[in-house]
Design a protein around this motif. Structure first.
Motif, PDB file in Angstrom:
ATOM      1  N   PHE A 198     -14.602  68.130  25.776  1.00  0.00           N
ATOM      2  CA  PHE A 198     -15.093  68.012  27.035  1.00  0.00           C
ATOM      3  C   PHE A 198     -14.056  68.223  28.250  1.00  0.00           C
ATOM      4  O   PHE A 198     -13.128  67.794  28.290  1.00  0.00           O
ATOM      5  CB  PHE A 198     -15.335  66.113  26.935  1.00  0.00           C
ATOM      6  CG  PHE A 198     -15.999  66.124  26.375  1.00  0.00           C
ATOM      7  CD1 PHE A 198     -17.183  65.137  26.188  1.00  0.00           C
ATOM      8  CD2 PHE A 198     -15.668  65.409  24.882  1.00  0.00           C
ATOM      9  CE1 PHE A 198     -17.102  64.573  25.263  1.00  0.00           C
ATOM     10  CE2 PHE A 198     -16.079  64.747  24.119  1.00  0.00           C
ATOM     11  CZ  PHE A 198     -17.234  64.496  24.661  1.00  0.00           C
ATOM     12  N   ARG A 199     -14.863  69.072  28.987  1.00  0.00           N
ATOM     13  CA  ARG A 199     -13.905  69.622  29.785  1.00  0.00           C
ATOM     14  C   ARG A 199     -14.729  68.957  31.383  1.00  0.00           C
ATOM     15  O   ARG A 199     -15.940  68.659  32.011  1.00  0.00           O
ATOM     16  CB  ARG A 199     -14.752  71.565  30.073  1.00  0.00           C
ATOM     17  CG  ARG A 199     -14.016  71.815  29.463  1.00  0.00           C
ATOM     18  CD  ARG A 199     -13.875  73.493  29.063  1.00  0.00           C
ATOM     19  NE  ARG A 199     -13.591  74.298  28.129  1.00  0.00           N
ATOM     20  CZ  ARG A 199     -12.267  74.755  27.795  1.00  0.00           C
ATOM     21  NH1 ARG A 199     -11.950  74.525  29.419  1.00  0.00           N
ATOM     22  NH2 ARG A 199     -11.731  75.417  27.400  1.00  0.00           N
ATOM     23  N   HIS A 244     -11.966  60.419  33.244  1.00  0.00           N
ATOM     24  CA  HIS A 244     -12.860  61.115  32.052  1.00  0.00           C
ATOM     25  C   HIS A 244     -11.276  61.697  30.967  1.00  0.00           C
ATOM     26  O   HIS A 244     -11.585  61.231  29.624  1.00  0.00           O
ATOM     27  CB  HIS A 244     -12.378  62.593  32.540  1.00  0.00           C
ATOM     28  CG  HIS A 244     -12.904  63.697  31.722  1.00  0.00           C
ATOM     29  ND1 HIS A 244     -14.642  64.602  31.451  1.00  0.00           N
ATOM     30  CD2 HIS A 244     -11.962  64.708  31.078  1.00  0.00           C
ATOM     31  CE1 HIS A 244     -14.905  65.130  31.475  1.00  0.00           C
ATOM     32  NE2 HIS A 244     -13.120  65.545  30.523  1.00  0.00           N
ATOM     33  N   ARG A 245     -10.262  60.967  31.498  1.00  0.00           N
ATOM     34  CA  ARG A 245      -9.059  60.870  30.692  1.00  0.00           C
ATOM     35  C   ARG A 245      -9.531  59.631  29.849  1.00  0.00           C
ATOM     36  O   ARG A 245      -8.940  59.851  28.277  1.00  0.00           O
ATOM     37  CB  ARG A 245      -7.776  60.724  31.139  1.00  0.00           C
ATOM     38  CG  ARG A 245      -6.466  60.854  30.344  1.00  0.00           C
ATOM     39  CD  ARG A 245      -6.457  62.102  29.886  1.00  0.00           C
ATOM     40  NE  ARG A 245      -5.268  63.109  30.841  1.00  0.00           N
ATOM     41  CZ  ARG A 245      -5.933  64.442  30.653  1.00  0.00           C
ATOM     42  NH1 ARG A 245      -6.117  65.341  29.958  1.00  0.00           N
ATOM     43  NH2 ARG A 245      -5.446  65.291  31.689  1.00  0.00           N
ATOM     44  N   LEU A 246      -9.799  58.601  30.229  1.00  0.00           N
ATOM     45  CA  LEU A 246      -9.556  57.186  29.489  1.00  0.00           C
ATOM     46  C   LEU A 246     -10.871  57.547  28.705  1.00  0.00           C
ATOM     47  O   LEU A 246     -10.920  56.842  27.716  1.00  0.00           O
ATOM     48  CB  LEU A 246      -9.953  56.387  30.183  1.00  0.00           C
ATOM     49  CG  LEU A 246      -8.706  55.642  31.351  1.00  0.00           C
ATOM     50  CD1 LEU A 246      -9.330  54.774  32.795  1.00  0.00           C
ATOM     51  CD2 LEU A 246      -7.676  54.825  30.709  1.00  0.00           C
ATOM     52  N   THR A 263      -9.606  66.798  26.344  1.00  0.00           N
ATOM     53  CA  THR A 263     -10.081  67.355  26.912  1.00  0.00           C
ATOM     54  C   THR A 263      -9.612  68.140  28.208  1.00  0.00           C
ATOM     55  O   THR A 263      -8.422  68.585  27.526  1.00  0.00           O
ATOM     56  CB  THR A 263      -9.904  65.620  28.224  1.00  0.00           C
ATOM     57  OG1 THR A 263      -8.331  65.665  27.980  1.00  0.00           O
ATOM     58  CG2 THR A 263     -10.963  64.448  27.786  1.00  0.00           C
ATOM     59  N   TYR A 264     -10.365  68.567  28.924  1.00  0.00           N
ATOM     60  CA  TYR A 264      -9.134  69.851  29.847  1.00  0.00           C
ATOM     61  C   TYR A 264     -10.296  69.366  30.929  1.00  0.00           C
ATOM     62  O   TYR A 264     -11.296  69.080  31.649  1.00  0.00           O
ATOM     63  CB  TYR A 264      -9.864  70.977  29.555  1.00  0.00           C
ATOM     64  CG  TYR A 264      -9.787  72.045  30.235  1.00  0.00           C
ATOM     65  CD1 TYR A 264      -8.529  72.540  30.259  1.00  0.00           C
ATOM     66  CD2 TYR A 264     -10.666  72.314  31.387  1.00  0.00           C
ATOM     67  CE1 TYR A 264      -7.851  74.038  31.663  1.00  0.00           C
ATOM     68  CE2 TYR A 264      -9.691  73.588  32.458  1.00  0.00           C
ATOM     69  CZ  TYR A 264      -9.172  74.268  32.064  1.00  0.00           C
ATOM     70  OH  TYR A 264      -8.617  75.103  33.033  1.00  0.00           O
ATOM     71  N   ASP A 292     -18.304  73.846  23.922  1.00  0.00           N
ATOM     72  CA  ASP A 292     -17.964  72.358  25.414  1.00  0.00           C
ATOM     73  C   ASP A 292     -18.903  71.582  26.066  1.00  0.00           C
ATOM     74  O   ASP A 292     -20.382  71.771  25.729  1.00  0.00           O
ATOM     75  CB  ASP A 292     -17.197  72.818  26.112  1.00  0.00           C
ATOM     76  CG  ASP A 292     -15.952  73.354  25.598  1.00  0.00           C
ATOM     77  OD1 ASP A 292     -15.970  73.439  24.435  1.00  0.00           O
ATOM     78  OD2 ASP A 292     -15.035  74.396  26.745  1.00  0.00           O
ATOM     79  N   ILE A 293     -19.200  70.058  26.636  1.00  0.00           N
ATOM     80  CA  ILE A 293     -19.864  69.302  27.290  1.00  0.00           C
ATOM     81  C   ILE A 293     -18.880  69.551  28.490  1.00  0.00           C
ATOM     82  O   ILE A 293     -17.651  68.782  28.522  1.00  0.00           O
ATOM     83  CB  ILE A 293     -19.778  68.262  26.599  1.00  0.00           C
ATOM     84  CG1 ILE A 293     -20.345  68.846  25.454  1.00  0.00           C
ATOM     85  CG2 ILE A 293     -20.508  67.500  27.826  1.00  0.00           C
ATOM     86  CD1 ILE A 293     -20.441  67.178  24.849  1.00  0.00           C
TER      87      ILE A 293
END
Length: 395
Positions: free
Chosen positions: A2-3, A19-21, A27-28, A52-53
């Protein structure tokens, strides 16, 4: 994977924290300046990673990258752009873009609030009280609603953001939002925020004395050079000098200009757009282009700084029924006093009389056209003593 490609201000980093949560270690996240996003998007699309998303928040791409993203989506790539700037509304023509400036209830949106709703709606993230509070603080800060609502924690959250590195801020917020049912600052943060507030007040007072005024197009503009506290500085200078249509804050080292206004009738995003920038109606920015340099630095370079209105007067007060005295850099005196018909008279150098319906209109006229300031009591009393007819006229 998930970028996320997002902005490097509080609203953009708020999206990064969500996004991190939501996606944990899978993640990136890339935090970008307004100008840096397109390079990153173009470079990423060259890798052709269809597995990727991809999310893009709080920033919009140029026309070329919009076409590249459309082609990426047609090939099977997964991309979602979420933005809240009026200048990005045209992206809604793409089915992968969602740009919303205002909620149905009239509240302005922020990228963080829109991304939060998107993640909750698609079951990537579970709503919580602490997240609700955190997201709302960012929304109120970014839309400047915090001042109207007196939500001081929104301002303090932005202060904390600028006091820490992005990595440290992100780490602190992620941990707090994971562990607590409510959002609040810890004791250490409260102490350093109190110290920062004192430092900021001194900085704004100093910059107020460096403010210059000029006309650019049809706007009366205040210009100041500053590297810090752009939002607070622009807001305080605007309130202190409401005759100015907007404030331009220059960071020559960073080659950037920030625009701020307190007026509902002024849209500084349109001003920024002239120089390739954008933003909100009351807060926008652009690069310091060659054209912008001529308008905001080269031409105003020789202008004297605006004088500050006398602050501790007991006699020469604004709207005084006995009259108010102003002066300008050329030595002209402006005396504003009430008439019997409830209008106000402006006399320049004891002649050249003009009538205004309110005191504020008369003051706005001399401040915009002559950069005049309210003089101190000693000069005011000396003026009345030397010109006794003024006292009689104002009664």
């Amino acid at each position: 994977m998930f970028r996320l490609f997002t902005h490097n201000d509080l609203d953009g980093v708020g999206c990064g924290i969500l996004h991190r949560l939501a996606f944990k270690d899978d993640t990136y996240i890339r935090y970008n300046s307004v100008q840096g996003l397109d390079f990153q998007i173009e470079r990423y699309l060259e890798t052709d990673r269809l597995e990727d998303i991809v999310f893009i928040t709080d920033l919009s791409v140029n026309t070329e990258n919009a076409q590249r993203l459309e082609a990426y989506k047609v090939k099977g790539g997964k991309v979602t752009l979420i933005d809240h700037h009026k200048t990005a509304l045209h992206f809604n023509e793409y089915d992968w873009a969602h740009v919303t400036v205002e909620y149905e209830d009239g509240r302005l949106t922020a990228a963080t609030s829109l991304y939060y709703e998107h993640l909750v709606k698609h079951h990537y993230l579970k709503r919580s009280s602490s997240l609700d509070q955190f997201v709302e603080l960012i929304r109120q800060w970014d839309t400047w609603e915090w001042e109207k609502n007196e939500t001081l924690d929104a301002k303090r959250l932005n202060d904390l953001f600028f006091m820490l590195s992005i990595d440290e801020f992100e780490e602190r917020m992620v941990k707090r939002l994971q562990e607590s049912d409510t959002f609040s600052f810890d004791e250490f943060e409260e102490k350093i925020l109190d110290m920062e507030e004192t430092k900021k007040e001194r900085y704004i007072r100093r910059k107020r004395r460096e403010l210059v005024q000029t006309f650019i197009d049809d706007y009366c503009v205040g210009i100041v050079h500053a590297e810090s506290y752009h939002s607070e500085l622009g807001n305080e200078l605007g309130k202190d000098s409401p005759h100015l249509d907007y404030i331009a804050i220059l960071n020559v080292g960073g080659k950037k200009i920030s625009f701020r206004t307190i007026h509902e009738t002024i849209d500084v995003s349109a001003v920024a757009n002239q120089f390739g920038g954008g933003g909100h109606a009351k807060a926008a920015g652009c690069q310091l282009t060659e054209q912008a340099y001529k308008f905001y630095i080269e031409k105003p370079f020789t202008i004297e700084s605006l004088r500050v209105d006398a602050l501790k007067n007991q006699h020469n007060l604004k709207g005084n029924q006995a009259g108010s005295l102003y002066a300008d850099q050329k030595g002209s005196l402006f005396f504003i006093y009430p008439r019997t018909d409830q209008s106000w008279t402006l006399e320049q150098n004891d002649s050249n009389k003009q009538a205004f319906s309110t005191f504020e209109e008369a003051e706005r006229h001399i401040k915009r056209n002559y950069s005049a300031w309210l003089v101190r009591d000693d000069e005011y009393l000396r003026f009345l003593a030397e010109n006794p007819n003024h006292s009689k006229r104002s009664k």
